[in-house]
Write a protein that holds these residues in place. Sequence first.
Motif, PDB file in Angstrom:
ATOM      1  N   ASP A   1       0.822  -1.204   0.000  1.00 31.98           N
ATOM      2  CA  ASP A   1       0.000   0.000   0.000  1.00 31.98           C
ATOM      3  C   ASP A   1       0.859   1.259   0.000  1.00 31.98           C
ATOM      4  OD1 ASP A   1      -2.839   0.902   0.118  1.00 31.98           O
ATOM      5  OD2 ASP A   1      -2.142   1.912   1.934  1.00 31.98           O
ATOM      6  N   VAL A   2       1.962   1.209   0.711  1.00 26.86           N
ATOM      7  CA  VAL A   2       2.895   2.346   0.724  1.00 26.86           C
ATOM      8  C   VAL A   2       3.511   2.528  -0.659  1.00 26.86           C
ATOM      9  CG1 VAL A   2       5.043   3.231   1.685  1.00 26.86           C
ATOM     10  CG2 VAL A   2       3.393   2.101   3.184  1.00 26.86           C
ATOM     11  N   ILE A   3       3.984   1.424  -1.241  1.00 29.34           N
ATOM     12  CA  ILE A   3       4.599   1.494  -2.574  1.00 29.34           C
ATOM     13  C   ILE A   3       3.616   2.049  -3.598  1.00 29.34           C
ATOM     14  CG2 ILE A   3       5.543   0.108  -4.472  1.00 29.34           C
ATOM     15  CD1 ILE A   3       6.553  -1.870  -2.298  1.00 29.34           C
ATOM     16  N   LEU A   4       2.379   1.534  -3.544  1.00 39.14           N
ATOM     17  CA  LEU A   4       1.372   1.911  -4.528  1.00 39.14           C
ATOM     18  C   LEU A   4       0.762   3.284  -4.241  1.00 39.14           C
ATOM     19  CD1 LEU A   4      -0.175  -1.624  -4.904  1.00 39.14           C
ATOM     20  CD2 LEU A   4       1.030  -0.350  -6.699  1.00 39.14           C
TER      21      LEU A   4
ATOM     22  N   TYR B   1       1.590   1.591 -10.505  1.00 35.09           N
ATOM     23  CA  TYR B   1       1.895   0.158 -10.529  1.00 35.09           C
ATOM     24  C   TYR B   1       3.168  -0.094  -9.734  1.00 35.09           C
ATOM     25  CZ  TYR B   1      -1.576   0.172 -14.276  1.00 35.09           C
ATOM     26  OH  TYR B   1      -2.729   0.339 -15.001  1.00 35.09           O
ATOM     27  N   LEU B   2       3.544  -1.343  -9.616  1.00 37.38           N
ATOM     28  CA  LEU B   2       4.654  -1.685  -8.723  1.00 37.38           C
ATOM     29  C   LEU B   2       6.014  -1.213  -9.223  1.00 37.38           C
ATOM     30  CD1 LEU B   2       3.629  -5.261  -7.553  1.00 37.38           C
ATOM     31  CD2 LEU B   2       3.686  -3.181  -6.175  1.00 37.38           C
ATOM     32  N   ALA B   3       6.158  -1.098 -10.541  1.00 41.65           N
ATOM     33  CA  ALA B   3       7.452  -0.685 -11.093  1.00 41.65           C
ATOM     34  C   ALA B   3       7.434   0.753 -11.581  1.00 41.65           C
ATOM     35  CB  ALA B   3       7.867  -1.619 -12.228  1.00 41.65           C
TER      36      ALA B   3
ATOM     37  N   THR C   1       3.412  -3.582 -15.817  1.00 48.09           N
ATOM     38  CA  THR C   1       4.445  -4.533 -16.250  1.00 48.09           C
ATOM     39  C   THR C   1       4.020  -5.956 -15.886  1.00 48.09           C
ATOM     40  OG1 THR C   1       5.739  -4.543 -14.198  1.00 48.09           O
ATOM     41  CG2 THR C   1       6.276  -2.827 -15.835  1.00 48.09           C
ATOM     42  N   LEU C   2       4.816  -6.890 -16.328  1.00 51.70           N
ATOM     43  CA  LEU C   2       4.617  -8.287 -15.949  1.00 51.70           C
ATOM     44  C   LEU C   2       4.545  -8.457 -14.441  1.00 51.70           C
ATOM     45  CD1 LEU C   2       7.183 -10.106 -18.300  1.00 51.70           C
ATOM     46  CD2 LEU C   2       4.697 -10.043 -18.575  1.00 51.70           C
TER      47      LEU C   2
ATOM     48  N   TRP D   1      -5.177  -0.615  -7.075  1.00 47.67           N
ATOM     49  CA  TRP D   1      -4.296  -1.356  -7.989  1.00 47.67           C
ATOM     50  C   TRP D   1      -4.906  -2.707  -8.352  1.00 47.67           C
ATOM     51  CZ3 TRP D   1      -1.638  -5.865  -6.182  1.00 47.67           C
ATOM     52  CH2 TRP D   1      -0.682  -6.389  -7.062  1.00 47.67           C
ATOM     53  N   TRP D   2      -5.423  -3.420  -7.363  1.00 49.42           N
ATOM     54  CA  TRP D   2      -5.988  -4.738  -7.623  1.00 49.42           C
ATOM     55  C   TRP D   2      -7.189  -4.657  -8.564  1.00 49.42           C
ATOM     56  CZ3 TRP D   2      -4.671  -9.517  -7.833  1.00 49.42           C
ATOM     57  CH2 TRP D   2      -5.659 -10.490  -8.001  1.00 49.42           C
TER      58      TRP D   2
END
Length: 211
Positions: free
Chosen positions: A149-152, A157-159, A164-165, A196-197
Motif C-alpha cells: 500500500d505504501v509502494i502503490l 503500478y509496482l514498477a 508490467t509483468l 491497484w488490484w
Amino acid sequence: MVLKLYGNPHSTCTNRVRTVLEELSVPYELVVIDFGKGEHKAPEFVAVQPFGQVPYLDDDGFKVYESRAIARYIALKYGGIGKLIPAQSDVKKTALFEQAASVELTNFDPSASALAFENIFKPIFGLQTDPAAVEKLKTTLEGKLAVYDVILGKSKYLAGDELTLADLFHLPYGALLEKQGIDFVISGRWPNLTRWWKDISSRESWKKVTA
C-alpha cells in the motif's frame, strides 16, 4: 507455428502465462495436461520439464519452463517490450521492473500460494487444513500488503506508472485469496492496494483466462 502451452486451466502458473499471451494477443494452443492421469509426471513430459510441473512452452521446437521465465520470453519476443517489460537499454526502468518482480516472488507469492495450498488444495487432496498455519500466513501476508500500500501510494503500478509483468504475476494467487474469503486485496483497508488490484484484475486478458 502457433505456440503450444502445455498446462492446465486450473493451474495458477499456467494462467499466469495465459494472461501474458492474451495481453499481447499472441495466438497459442493450450495443450491440457491431465493431473488425474498423472500426465505431468509422464516420461515424455518430464523430459522437457524435469520437475514434473506445469506449464512449459513450445515455440517451434524451443522449449522453456517456469511461468515467470516463459512470461519474460513471450514479452521479449512477441511485442511486450515497452508494454509489459522495459527495453533493456533503459537500465533504470529495467532495475525497477526486476525489483517489482522480485517483490512479487519473495514477498507475495510465498504466503499467498501457501494459503491457497492450505485452504483450497489440501481439501481437494483429502488433507486437513492447518488453522494455525493459516492464521500465521495471513498475518505475514497482512504485513507484506501494508508495505504494498505504501509502494502503490507513490506510483500507479509496482514498477512505476506503467503496467508490467510484475503486476500481472499477482493475478492467479490474488484471485484465489478472494475465493478463500480473504478480502485483503478488495476490502479497501489498504486503499492504494485495492485501487491497484481492481485495475489489474479487470483487464480483458485476465477476464478471458478466467471466463
